[in-house]
Write a protein that holds these residues in place. Sequence first.
Motif, PDB file in Angstrom:
ATOM      1  N   GLY A   1       0.789  -1.230   0.000  1.00  0.00           N
ATOM      2  CA  GLY A   1       0.000   0.000   0.000  1.00  0.00           C
ATOM      3  C   GLY A   1       0.816   1.272   0.000  1.00  0.00           C
ATOM      4  N   GLY A   2       2.134   1.141  -0.069  1.00  0.00           N
ATOM      5  CA  GLY A   2       3.002   2.309  -0.101  1.00  0.00           C
ATOM      6  C   GLY A   2       3.614   2.597   1.267  1.00  0.00           C
ATOM      7  N   LEU A   3       4.467   3.586   1.283  1.00  0.00           N
ATOM      8  CA  LEU A   3       5.152   3.994   2.510  1.00  0.00           C
ATOM      9  C   LEU A   3       4.362   5.131   3.143  1.00  0.00           C
ATOM     10  N   ALA A   4       3.914   4.933   4.376  1.00  0.00           N
ATOM     11  CA  ALA A   4       3.175   5.979   5.087  1.00  0.00           C
ATOM     12  C   ALA A   4       4.133   6.928   5.794  1.00  0.00           C
ATOM     13  N   GLY A   5       5.332   6.459   6.106  1.00  0.00           N
ATOM     14  CA  GLY A   5       6.314   7.289   6.790  1.00  0.00           C
ATOM     15  C   GLY A   5       7.396   6.426   7.401  1.00  0.00           C
ATOM     16  N   THR A   6       8.197   7.012   8.266  1.00  0.00           N
ATOM     17  CA  THR A   6       9.236   6.276   8.981  1.00  0.00           C
ATOM     18  C   THR A   6       9.224   6.706  10.440  1.00  0.00           C
ATOM     19  N   VAL A   7       9.751   5.851  11.281  1.00  0.00           N
ATOM     20  CA  VAL A   7       9.873   6.141  12.707  1.00  0.00           C
ATOM     21  C   VAL A   7      11.314   5.857  13.102  1.00  0.00           C
ATOM     22  N   ASP A   8      11.920   6.779  13.839  1.00  0.00           N
ATOM     23  CA  ASP A   8      13.257   6.547  14.377  1.00  0.00           C
ATOM     24  C   ASP A   8      13.112   5.766  15.680  1.00  0.00           C
ATOM     25  N   HIS A   9      13.718   4.591  15.710  1.00  0.00           N
ATOM     26  CA  HIS A   9      13.656   3.746  16.905  1.00  0.00           C
ATOM     27  C   HIS A   9      15.010   3.801  17.599  1.00  0.00           C
ATOM     28  N   ARG A  10      14.994   4.138  18.872  1.00  0.00           N
ATOM     29  CA  ARG A  10      16.236   4.157  19.647  1.00  0.00           C
ATOM     30  C   ARG A  10      16.464   2.753  20.208  1.00  0.00           C
ATOM     31  N   VAL A  11      17.620   2.177  19.914  1.00  0.00           N
ATOM     32  CA  VAL A  11      17.936   0.802  20.304  1.00  0.00           C
ATOM     33  C   VAL A  11      18.020   0.699  21.832  1.00  0.00           C
ATOM     34  N   ARG A  12      17.329  -0.345  22.345  1.00  0.00           N
ATOM     35  CA  ARG A  12      17.330  -0.634  23.780  1.00  0.00           C
ATOM     36  C   ARG A  12      17.972  -1.997  24.004  1.00  0.00           C
ATOM     37  N   THR A  13      18.231  -2.313  25.238  1.00  0.00           N
ATOM     38  CA  THR A  13      18.790  -3.610  25.598  1.00  0.00           C
ATOM     39  C   THR A  13      17.917  -4.727  25.019  1.00  0.00           C
ATOM     40  N   GLY A  14      18.542  -5.667  24.365  1.00  0.00           N
ATOM     41  CA  GLY A  14      17.825  -6.814  23.807  1.00  0.00           C
ATOM     42  C   GLY A  14      17.344  -6.633  22.380  1.00  0.00           C
ATOM     43  N   ASP A  15      17.393  -5.413  21.854  1.00  0.00           N
ATOM     44  CA  ASP A  15      16.962  -5.189  20.471  1.00  0.00           C
ATOM     45  C   ASP A  15      17.941  -5.825  19.488  1.00  0.00           C
ATOM     46  N   THR A  16      17.391  -6.427  18.472  1.00  0.00           N
ATOM     47  CA  THR A  16      18.181  -6.913  17.342  1.00  0.00           C
ATOM     48  C   THR A  16      17.520  -6.395  16.077  1.00  0.00           C
ATOM     49  N   ALA A  17      18.277  -6.274  15.021  1.00  0.00           N
ATOM     50  CA  ALA A  17      17.712  -5.822  13.755  1.00  0.00           C
ATOM     51  C   ALA A  17      16.627  -6.795  13.294  1.00  0.00           C
TER      52      ALA A  17
END
Length: 176
Positions: free
Chosen positions: A104-120
């Motif tokens: 349906g297309g790109l609605a936008g982007t969000v900047d996510h700040r990496v926290r403990t335990g986050d993986t790509a």
Amino acid sequence: IESAIETTPAFEPEFEVSEIAESEPLETPVFLATVRSGENLVLISQWADVSVEDVLAVNPGLDPAAGLQVGQTLALPGETDDDYVAMRQVWSDARLTRYLDKRGGLAGTVDHRVRTGDTAWGLAKSEADVPMWVLAAFNEGDDLERLNIGDTVVLPVLADQVVAVNPTEVDTTAGQ
């Protein structure tokens, strides 16, 4: 005819045959490329403007039947990677556009700040609901394999993830 044969001098090479066998093999100039998700030998050889056989010749031990692995490094015949990089980018951009269009297309982007335990991988699957290669496309140049606490990862927000809200259905008295 016999007189012509008798008067024609025999061919005498200027070097010994053993000299040819001992000489250094001609080296093919190569550049290196790292395999990305969705790529295969046929695509890679097309982008490098060489045959699959040419790629196999400069990568001894590469088994075309085994397939390629993401992150695998290949030697590709050629002086520079300029045309290869340009062709690969055109293909990557078209692939991303097709994927976004299906969602349906790109609605936008969000900047996510990496926290403990986050993986790509975890962010791609649970936060953005996209394949890893899509997350990588929005974070080109970032090492998604080595995230550090505090790093920023751009998460795409796709149109099929956005819930449309009808203003007449919103309860404005909630919480009062």
